[in-house]
Design a protein around this motif. Structure first.
Motif, PDB file in Angstrom:
ATOM      1  N   GLY A  62       0.707  -1.214   0.070  1.00 39.95           N
ATOM      2  CA  GLY A  62       0.094  -0.004  -0.025  1.00 39.95           C
ATOM      3  C   GLY A  62       0.647   1.193   0.050  1.00 39.95           C
ATOM      4  O   GLY A  62       0.240   2.383   0.008  1.00 39.95           O
ATOM      5  N   LYS A  63       2.240   1.083   0.153  1.00 34.52           N
ATOM      6  CA  LYS A  63       2.967   2.365  -0.072  1.00 34.52           C
ATOM      7  C   LYS A  63       3.655   2.471  -1.180  1.00 34.52           C
ATOM      8  O   LYS A  63       4.235   1.364  -2.010  1.00 34.52           O
ATOM      9  CB  LYS A  63       4.106   2.095   1.188  1.00 34.52           C
ATOM     10  CG  LYS A  63       3.575   1.924   2.413  1.00 34.52           C
ATOM     11  CD  LYS A  63       3.143   3.322   2.981  1.00 34.52           C
ATOM     12  CE  LYS A  63       2.946   3.206   4.542  1.00 34.52           C
ATOM     13  NZ  LYS A  63       2.347   4.506   5.135  1.00 34.52           N
ATOM     14  N   GLN A  64       3.653   3.661  -1.858  1.00 32.21           N
ATOM     15  CA  GLN A  64       4.353   3.837  -2.973  1.00 32.21           C
ATOM     16  C   GLN A  64       5.783   4.685  -2.803  1.00 32.21           C
ATOM     17  O   GLN A  64       5.713   5.633  -2.246  1.00 32.21           O
ATOM     18  CB  GLN A  64       3.413   5.018  -3.965  1.00 32.21           C
ATOM     19  CG  GLN A  64       3.930   5.207  -5.303  1.00 32.21           C
ATOM     20  CD  GLN A  64       2.756   5.507  -6.100  1.00 32.21           C
ATOM     21  OE1 GLN A  64       2.394   6.591  -5.997  1.00 32.21           O
ATOM     22  NE2 GLN A  64       2.257   4.884  -7.178  1.00 32.21           N
ATOM     23  N   VAL A  65       6.723   4.143  -3.264  1.00 28.53           N
ATOM     24  CA  VAL A  65       8.086   4.428  -3.378  1.00 28.53           C
ATOM     25  C   VAL A  65       8.612   4.979  -4.638  1.00 28.53           C
ATOM     26  O   VAL A  65       8.726   4.082  -5.510  1.00 28.53           O
ATOM     27  CB  VAL A  65       8.897   3.296  -2.472  1.00 28.53           C
ATOM     28  CG1 VAL A  65      10.413   3.875  -2.399  1.00 28.53           C
ATOM     29  CG2 VAL A  65       8.121   3.093  -1.105  1.00 28.53           C
ATOM     30  N   LEU A  66       9.532   5.973  -4.514  1.00 30.03           N
ATOM     31  CA  LEU A  66      10.132   6.598  -5.568  1.00 30.03           C
ATOM     32  C   LEU A  66      11.648   6.260  -5.365  1.00 30.03           C
ATOM     33  O   LEU A  66      12.175   6.515  -4.359  1.00 30.03           O
ATOM     34  CB  LEU A  66      10.109   7.926  -5.662  1.00 30.03           C
ATOM     35  CG  LEU A  66      10.807   8.630  -6.926  1.00 30.03           C
ATOM     36  CD1 LEU A  66      10.697   8.359  -8.263  1.00 30.03           C
ATOM     37  CD2 LEU A  66      10.502  10.197  -6.586  1.00 30.03           C
ATOM     38  N   VAL A  67      12.367   5.718  -6.380  1.00 29.90           N
ATOM     39  CA  VAL A  67      13.641   5.290  -6.211  1.00 29.90           C
ATOM     40  C   VAL A  67      14.261   5.748  -7.524  1.00 29.90           C
ATOM     41  O   VAL A  67      13.981   5.516  -8.694  1.00 29.90           O
ATOM     42  CB  VAL A  67      14.129   3.843  -6.418  1.00 29.90           C
ATOM     43  CG1 VAL A  67      15.521   3.626  -6.257  1.00 29.90           C
ATOM     44  CG2 VAL A  67      13.205   3.227  -4.926  1.00 29.90           C
ATOM     45  N   THR A  68      15.486   6.567  -7.458  1.00 31.77           N
ATOM     46  CA  THR A  68      16.437   7.084  -8.773  1.00 31.77           C
ATOM     47  C   THR A  68      17.516   6.500  -8.688  1.00 31.77           C
ATOM     48  O   THR A  68      18.119   6.068  -7.659  1.00 31.77           O
ATOM     49  CB  THR A  68      16.593   8.609  -8.665  1.00 31.77           C
ATOM     50  OG1 THR A  68      17.357   8.942  -7.551  1.00 31.77           O
ATOM     51  CG2 THR A  68      15.237   9.397  -8.389  1.00 31.77           C
ATOM     52  N   SER A  69      18.140   6.119  -9.933  1.00 26.18           N
ATOM     53  CA  SER A  69      19.303   5.146  -9.916  1.00 26.18           C
ATOM     54  C   SER A  69      20.060   5.594 -11.161  1.00 26.18           C
ATOM     55  O   SER A  69      19.424   6.292 -12.140  1.00 26.18           O
ATOM     56  CB  SER A  69      18.896   3.633 -10.082  1.00 26.18           C
ATOM     57  OG  SER A  69      20.009   2.786 -10.111  1.00 26.18           O
ATOM     58  N   GLY A  70      21.325   5.101 -11.174  1.00 26.34           N
ATOM     59  CA  GLY A  70      22.153   5.312 -12.280  1.00 26.34           C
ATOM     60  C   GLY A  70      22.641   6.805 -12.320  1.00 26.34           C
ATOM     61  O   GLY A  70      22.566   7.533 -11.763  1.00 26.34           O
ATOM     62  N   PRO A  71      23.675   6.799 -13.465  1.00 30.05           N
ATOM     63  CA  PRO A  71      24.225   8.338 -14.022  1.00 30.05           C
ATOM     64  C   PRO A  71      23.038   8.857 -14.687  1.00 30.05           C
ATOM     65  O   PRO A  71      22.109   8.560 -15.135  1.00 30.05           O
ATOM     66  CB  PRO A  71      25.401   7.911 -14.659  1.00 30.05           C
ATOM     67  CG  PRO A  71      25.004   6.511 -15.531  1.00 30.05           C
ATOM     68  CD  PRO A  71      24.131   5.923 -14.289  1.00 30.05           C
ATOM     69  N   THR A  72      23.363  10.126 -14.769  1.00 27.54           N
ATOM     70  CA  THR A  72      22.872  11.072 -16.073  1.00 27.54           C
ATOM     71  C   THR A  72      23.934  11.359 -17.143  1.00 27.54           C
ATOM     72  O   THR A  72      25.007  11.363 -16.551  1.00 27.54           O
ATOM     73  CB  THR A  72      22.257  12.150 -15.311  1.00 27.54           C
ATOM     74  OG1 THR A  72      23.151  13.256 -15.054  1.00 27.54           O
ATOM     75  CG2 THR A  72      20.857  11.916 -14.402  1.00 27.54           C
ATOM     76  N   HIS A  73      23.392  11.563 -18.205  1.00 30.86           N
ATOM     77  CA  HIS A  73      24.310  11.765 -19.214  1.00 30.86           C
ATOM     78  C   HIS A  73      23.983  13.335 -19.779  1.00 30.86           C
ATOM     79  O   HIS A  73      22.768  13.513 -20.346  1.00 30.86           O
ATOM     80  CB  HIS A  73      24.329  10.845 -20.620  1.00 30.86           C
ATOM     81  CG  HIS A  73      24.947   9.461 -20.333  1.00 30.86           C
ATOM     82  ND1 HIS A  73      25.045   8.478 -21.083  1.00 30.86           N
ATOM     83  CD2 HIS A  73      25.598   9.043 -19.218  1.00 30.86           C
ATOM     84  CE1 HIS A  73      25.702   7.481 -20.362  1.00 30.86           C
ATOM     85  NE2 HIS A  73      25.934   7.890 -19.380  1.00 30.86           N
ATOM     86  N   GLU A  74      25.049  14.150 -19.731  1.00 27.80           N
ATOM     87  CA  GLU A  74      24.717  15.651 -19.992  1.00 27.80           C
ATOM     88  C   GLU A  74      25.491  15.990 -21.368  1.00 27.80           C
ATOM     89  O   GLU A  74      26.743  15.978 -21.269  1.00 27.80           O
ATOM     90  CB  GLU A  74      25.233  16.538 -18.602  1.00 27.80           C
ATOM     91  CG  GLU A  74      24.673  16.225 -17.636  1.00 27.80           C
ATOM     92  CD  GLU A  74      23.255  16.080 -17.463  1.00 27.80           C
ATOM     93  OE1 GLU A  74      22.558  17.010 -18.203  1.00 27.80           O
ATOM     94  OE2 GLU A  74      22.473  15.505 -16.584  1.00 27.80           O
ATOM     95  N   PRO A  75      24.829  16.111 -22.558  1.00 30.12           N
ATOM     96  CA  PRO A  75      25.654  16.307 -23.807  1.00 30.12           C
ATOM     97  C   PRO A  75      26.415  17.367 -23.782  1.00 30.12           C
ATOM     98  O   PRO A  75      25.863  18.648 -23.511  1.00 30.12           O
ATOM     99  CB  PRO A  75      24.361  16.465 -24.584  1.00 30.12           C
ATOM    100  CG  PRO A  75      22.974  16.795 -23.833  1.00 30.12           C
ATOM    101  CD  PRO A  75      23.284  16.258 -22.553  1.00 30.12           C
ATOM    102  N   ILE A  76      27.357  17.181 -24.509  1.00 24.85           N
ATOM    103  CA  ILE A  76      28.471  18.364 -24.924  1.00 24.85           C
ATOM    104  C   ILE A  76      28.205  18.805 -26.260  1.00 24.85           C
ATOM    105  O   ILE A  76      28.114  19.887 -26.512  1.00 24.85           O
ATOM    106  CB  ILE A  76      29.911  18.069 -24.594  1.00 24.85           C
ATOM    107  CG1 ILE A  76      30.141  17.859 -22.981  1.00 24.85           C
ATOM    108  CG2 ILE A  76      30.676  19.137 -25.152  1.00 24.85           C
ATOM    109  CD1 ILE A  76      31.542  17.376 -22.757  1.00 24.85           C
TER     110      ILE A  76
END
Length: 398
Positions: free
Chosen positions: A186-200
């Protein structure tokens, strides 16, 4: 383990039907009782005899079995199980389910059941992407039907793409999750993961060494405690776990938008290694060397996702957890980060190259709260995830 659980397994007609035999065997190895139902099409790929032998149960095939129907057998079948699993789920079966058709035993059982339903789709990639199939999938999801897969890969027909049946261990993991009666139901959980890629430019980007392994392990552990997990991942090396809602992103701004769209949630775990900076204006063409001169790269700060959610005045999660990957003064820097961001907990770790933690299989963390810094021994990332998930469950349910 699935001791004492009864799974009603509906086998659809497709080349992947042969994998249902291994699924039955492994489910029984875990202590489950498997009651098999074959569609007419499934009998073209697996025989009732082989299914009966592996399930150690009578195979149900015909809606108009007079012996059973004298006692409304199809109703009893649909209600007696703890979970209904459709594997493989063909486009035809998905269409019947979405539109309430009941013209054979399998579709009648699916319409008559009062139990949760988990489907594992398998079909040609173009069939899976057809608008009609995608409409049916959205209808079923809105009706509460759970999905595992399909996966990307080479098809029996030789084409490549989404449509492959999920692997048996992944299906079993989704079954375990569906049957979980854990503290986070009944609980909603948010998980973020991994890297981000920022374009040059179109061929280069800013990133870091995060594999996404710890975030994926945390999402799995929370799922196994019964949570409904929204998993927002950058381009990680580790594949996302099954049995969670996956949102794939590239940049920090993409991740911020996905997090905002997922709120409100009960718990937010920010395990992603988000790039602090991005190019102010990425070029649309590849940057070329100019007589050995260095390119003029101008940077700007990315949005601070952890701080933004921690400091929400409305719809703030009950528990917000950040991560701090440090190379110096780990506890001091992580404690300062917790105070600065406004989150409830910080999971701090030492990511100096000699530790092998960044991108490795183990982690050594300190869980920092308002009043305490709890140093954990070095252990496998799965063990770290399990321990953290248990702490989360205790915090939000006590």
């Amino acid at each position: 383990m699935l001791n004492g659980k009864t799974i009603l397994l509906i086998v659809g007609g497709g080349i992947a039907a042969f994998k249902s035999l291994d699924l039955m065997r492994r489910l029984r190895d875990e202590g489950a009782r498997v009651v098999p139902v074959l569609t007419k099409a499934a009998e073209e790929f697996v025989t009732p005899l082989s299914v009966s032998a592996l399930a150690a149960e009578k195979v149900h095939r015909d809606l108009f079995d007079l012996t059973s129907e004298a006692e409304m057998g199809h109703i009893e079948l649909s209600r007696a199980a703890d979970l209904v699993v459709v594997s493989p789920a063909t486009a035809d079966l998905l269409a019947k389910m979405a539109n309430g058709l009941a013209n054979d035993l399998a579709s009648t059982l699916l319409l008559a059941t009062d139990k949760r339903v988990l489907v594992a789709p398998s079909m040609n990639v173009r069939m899976w992407h057809h608008p009609a199939v995608q409409r049916n999938v959205e209808i079923l999801k809105s009706d509460g039907v759970m999905f595992i897969g399909p996966e990307e890969g080479v098809m029996a027909c030789g084409e490549f793409g989404l449509g492959r049946l999920s692997e048996t261990p992944d299906i079993i993991g989704a079954i375990r999750s569906a049957l979980t009666d854990g503290p986070l139901v009944g609980k909603q959980v948010l998980v973020t993961s991994g890297p981000t890629h920022e374009p040059i430019d179109p061929v280069r980007y800013i990133a870091n060494r995060s594999s996404g392994a710890q975030g994926a392990a945390i999402a799995s552990a929370l799922r196994d405690l019964g949570a409904d997990v929204i998993f927002i991942t950058g381009p990680a090396e580790v594949p996302p776990p099954t049995g969670v809602h996956v949102v794939q992103v590239q940049t920090a701004r993409d991740m911020k938008e996905a997090v905002d769209a997922a709120l409100p949630v009960d718990v937010a775990v920010f395990a992603a290694a988000v790039a602090d900076w991005r190019m102010a204006t990425p070029t649309t063409s590849k940057i070329k060397k100019k007589n050995g001169a260095m390119p003029d790269l101008k940077f700007t700060e990315n949005p601070d996702i952890l701080a933004a959610v921690s400091q929400l005045k409305k719809n703030r999660p009950q528990l917000v957890i950040g991560f701090a990957a440090e190379t110096d003064d780990v506890i001091e820097n992580a404690t300062s980060k917790r105070d600065r961001k406004g989150c409830d907990w910080i999971v701090a770790n030492d990511v100096r190259p000699e530790t092998g933690i960044m991108g490795g299989s183990e982690n050594a963390v300190t869980l920092i709260s308002k009043d305490n810094a709890d140093v954990w021994p070095r252990m496998d990332k799965t063990q770290v995830a399990t321990k953290l998930a248990q702490r989360i469950a205790k915090a939000v349910t006590s």
